[in-house]
Design a protein around this motif. Structure first.
Motif, PDB file in Angstrom:
ATOM      1  N   VAL A 155       0.867  -1.175   0.000  1.00 23.41           N
ATOM      2  CA  VAL A 155       0.000   0.000   0.000  1.00 23.41           C
ATOM      3  C   VAL A 155       0.903   1.224   0.000  1.00 23.41           C
ATOM      4  CG1 VAL A 155      -1.781   1.274   1.243  1.00 23.41           C
ATOM      5  CG2 VAL A 155      -1.794  -1.240   1.267  1.00 23.41           C
ATOM      6  N   LEU A 156       0.598   2.200  -0.859  1.00 23.52           N
ATOM      7  CA  LEU A 156       1.468   3.356  -1.044  1.00 23.52           C
ATOM      8  C   LEU A 156       1.003   4.567  -0.247  1.00 23.52           C
ATOM      9  CD1 LEU A 156       2.109   3.220  -4.900  1.00 23.52           C
ATOM     10  CD2 LEU A 156       3.365   2.079  -3.067  1.00 23.52           C
ATOM     11  N   VAL A 157       1.954   5.242   0.390  1.00 27.07           N
ATOM     12  CA  VAL A 157       1.674   6.508   1.062  1.00 27.07           C
ATOM     13  C   VAL A 157       1.548   7.618   0.025  1.00 27.07           C
ATOM     14  CG1 VAL A 157       2.565   8.232   2.678  1.00 27.07           C
ATOM     15  CG2 VAL A 157       2.807   5.789   3.191  1.00 27.07           C
ATOM     16  N   THR A 158       2.471   7.668  -0.941  1.00 28.32           N
ATOM     17  CA  THR A 158       2.391   8.606  -2.064  1.00 28.32           C
ATOM     18  C   THR A 158       2.387   7.804  -3.352  1.00 28.32           C
ATOM     19  OG1 THR A 158       4.797   8.855  -2.304  1.00 28.32           O
ATOM     20  CG2 THR A 158       3.686  10.320  -0.753  1.00 28.32           C
ATOM     21  N   THR A 159       1.890   8.393  -4.417  1.00 27.60           N
ATOM     22  CA  THR A 159       1.799   7.644  -5.684  1.00 27.60           C
ATOM     23  C   THR A 159       2.664   8.296  -6.757  1.00 27.60           C
ATOM     24  OG1 THR A 159      -0.285   8.821  -6.146  1.00 27.60           O
ATOM     25  CG2 THR A 159      -0.447   6.612  -5.191  1.00 27.60           C
ATOM     26  N   VAL A 254       2.579  -4.512   3.185  1.00 28.51           N
ATOM     27  CA  VAL A 254       3.679  -3.576   3.417  1.00 28.51           C
ATOM     28  C   VAL A 254       3.224  -2.184   3.004  1.00 28.51           C
ATOM     29  CG1 VAL A 254       6.058  -2.963   2.882  1.00 28.51           C
ATOM     30  CG2 VAL A 254       5.381  -5.374   2.931  1.00 28.51           C
ATOM     31  N   VAL A 255       3.371  -1.229   3.911  1.00 31.64           N
ATOM     32  CA  VAL A 255       3.114   0.172   3.574  1.00 31.64           C
ATOM     33  C   VAL A 255       4.418   0.782   3.084  1.00 31.64           C
ATOM     34  CG1 VAL A 255       2.520   2.445   4.495  1.00 31.64           C
ATOM     35  CG2 VAL A 255       1.181   0.434   5.152  1.00 31.64           C
ATOM     36  N   CYS A 256       4.410   1.254   1.839  1.00 33.37           N
ATOM     37  CA  CYS A 256       5.607   1.830   1.216  1.00 33.37           C
ATOM     38  C   CYS A 256       5.417   3.331   1.061  1.00 33.37           C
ATOM     39  CB  CYS A 256       5.866   1.183  -0.143  1.00 33.37           C
ATOM     40  SG  CYS A 256       6.244  -0.578  -0.024  1.00 33.37           S
ATOM     41  N   ILE A 257       6.508   4.064   1.187  1.00 34.32           N
ATOM     42  CA  ILE A 257       6.421   5.513   1.228  1.00 34.32           C
ATOM     43  C   ILE A 257       6.257   6.117  -0.161  1.00 34.32           C
ATOM     44  CG2 ILE A 257       7.525   7.635   2.029  1.00 34.32           C
ATOM     45  CD1 ILE A 257       6.648   5.676   4.248  1.00 34.32           C
ATOM     46  N   TYR A 258       6.858   5.503  -1.165  1.00 27.81           N
ATOM     47  CA  TYR A 258       6.751   6.083  -2.507  1.00 27.81           C
ATOM     48  C   TYR A 258       6.601   4.983  -3.557  1.00 27.81           C
ATOM     49  CZ  TYR A 258      11.830   5.169  -2.584  1.00 27.81           C
ATOM     50  OH  TYR A 258      13.077   4.583  -2.513  1.00 27.81           O
ATOM     51  N   HIS A 259       6.260   5.398  -4.740  1.00 23.42           N
ATOM     52  CA  HIS A 259       5.832   4.529  -5.837  1.00 23.42           C
ATOM     53  C   HIS A 259       6.783   3.363  -6.113  1.00 23.42           C
ATOM     54  CE1 HIS A 259       5.171   3.454 -10.115  1.00 23.42           C
ATOM     55  NE2 HIS A 259       3.929   3.855  -9.929  1.00 23.42           N
ATOM     56  N   ASP A 260       8.008   3.665  -6.493  1.00 21.67           N
ATOM     57  CA  ASP A 260       8.914   2.596  -6.913  1.00 21.67           C
ATOM     58  C   ASP A 260       9.352   1.705  -5.753  1.00 21.67           C
ATOM     59  OD1 ASP A 260       8.620   3.754  -9.359  1.00 21.67           O
ATOM     60  OD2 ASP A 260      10.760   3.940  -9.792  1.00 21.67           O
ATOM     61  N   GLN A 261       9.355   2.226  -4.550  1.00 19.98           N
ATOM     62  CA  GLN A 261       9.711   1.415  -3.385  1.00 19.98           C
ATOM     63  C   GLN A 261       8.763   0.223  -3.260  1.00 19.98           C
ATOM     64  OE1 GLN A 261       8.868   2.851   0.740  1.00 19.98           O
ATOM     65  NE2 GLN A 261      11.106   2.811   0.977  1.00 19.98           N
TER      66      GLN A 261
END
Length: 327
Positions: A155-159, A254-261
């Protein structure tokens, strides 16, 4: 259980969307699944032409329901692989029609084929893509983007942000929203209390503030707050060492901070079969994990595996929700 009804949009007519939908129609009609039925949302002439000119097949021998939007768009000058504002408008009309079908109960879930951001902008739609338009159509703004692979779900924090802008755009509210949406997503995947890992923004998750303080000032306080609310969330973890643990089953999301991560590990694991899910809408929506692929449009080269998986994920999400409601 009644058959699950799924509305599938055909996407940008100049891209591979119509082709993968036609291949999906052919497969669906040959298999005749007993647990779901499809409504393909798009202009019938595009679908028939794709069968005839791309697949070299006859649409009329397949029994599939085609639902057209009320508004017509002039697509006589359509060329595969070329950005076209009329194609952009048509693709958004398909999304609008299919969304209304789910909102009014004609369908249980929405599955979208790819659109082209430049084409929709030329057509006057001021949205970065599907997700934001669906938020507008459903009057929802606290949505999150999830990518579903085989074992990895992020799940993304920013896209869609430039890397240089990410640090300035993350705050406690954005991180909290992503974690809460991940936690709520458990019901769609048959997980009552999902185990959630959160990535750090910086290498080594900031290394105690040496490589950046976003982990200390923003991410960790949110994790601690939500832990106190009985959410099973952990981190922040360095992304490079976290995903092997995810593959071994230590975490559900997993919560990821940005797109490619987030997208790189999902596509490394499940390229061509990953699924995009929009969380916290009043409807269930999944999508393919690829774009319009203009370079191969109209050449009968497109693989429809991601579309088929998106349909399967949507079907399973609906089943899990209905199962929870019956308990």
């Amino acid at each position: 259980m009644e058959k699950i009804k799924i509305a599938v949009t055909i996407g940008d007519p100049a891209g591979v969307g119509p082709e993968i939908c036609c291949k999906m129609i052919r497969d669906y009609c040959n298999k005749k699944p007993d647990d779901y039925e499809l409504f393909v949302v798009g202009y019938k002439n595009i679908i028939k032409n794709t069968f005839q000119n791309v697949l070299k097949d006859d649409f009329d021998k397949y029994n599939c329901v085609i639902v057209e939007p009320d508004e017509k768009v002039n697509l006589e000058s359509i060329r595969y692989g070329v950005v076209n504002k009329e194609c952009g408008k048509a693709s958004m009309l398909f999304v609008e029609k299919a969304t209304k079908m789910v909102l009014n109960g004609q369908a249980d879930a929405l599955v979208t084929s790819p659109i082209n951001k430049q084409a929709i902008n030329l057509a006057g739609y001021d949205f970065p893509g599907h997700t934001e338009y669906l938020g507008y159509l459903t009057n929802t703004y606290d949505f999150s983007m999830m990518l579903v692979g085989d074992k990895i779900k992020v799940v993304l924090v920013t896209t869609h942000l430039a890397i240089k802008d990410i640090a300035d755009r993350i705050d406690k509210k954005a991180v909290k929203k992503a974690i809460l949406n991940a936690n709520s997503a458990g019901r769609f995947f048959g997980i009552q209390k999902p185990r959630i890992a959160v990535c750090g923004l910086n290498p080594h998750a900031g290394d105690g503030g040496v490589l950046g303080d976003e982990e200390l000032k923003i991410i960790t306080p949110v994790i601690n707050e939500l832990k106190s609310e009985n959410i099973d969330v952990h981190g922040p973890f360095p992304a490079d060492s976290l995903f092997p643990k995810v593959l071994m089953g230590e975490f559900d999301f997993v919560v990821c901070i940005y797109h490619d991560q987030g997208l790189i590990p999902v596509k490394m694991e499940s390229f061509g079969a990953a699924v995009n899910v929009t969380l916290n809408l009043p409807i269930i929506r999944t999508s393919v994990d690829h774009g319009t692929a203009y370079d191969i449009a109209g050449k009968n080269l497109a693989n429809y595996g991601s579309l088929q998986r998106a349909i399967e994920v949507a079907k399973d999400m609906v089943k899990n929700v209905k199962l929870n409601q019956s308990l």
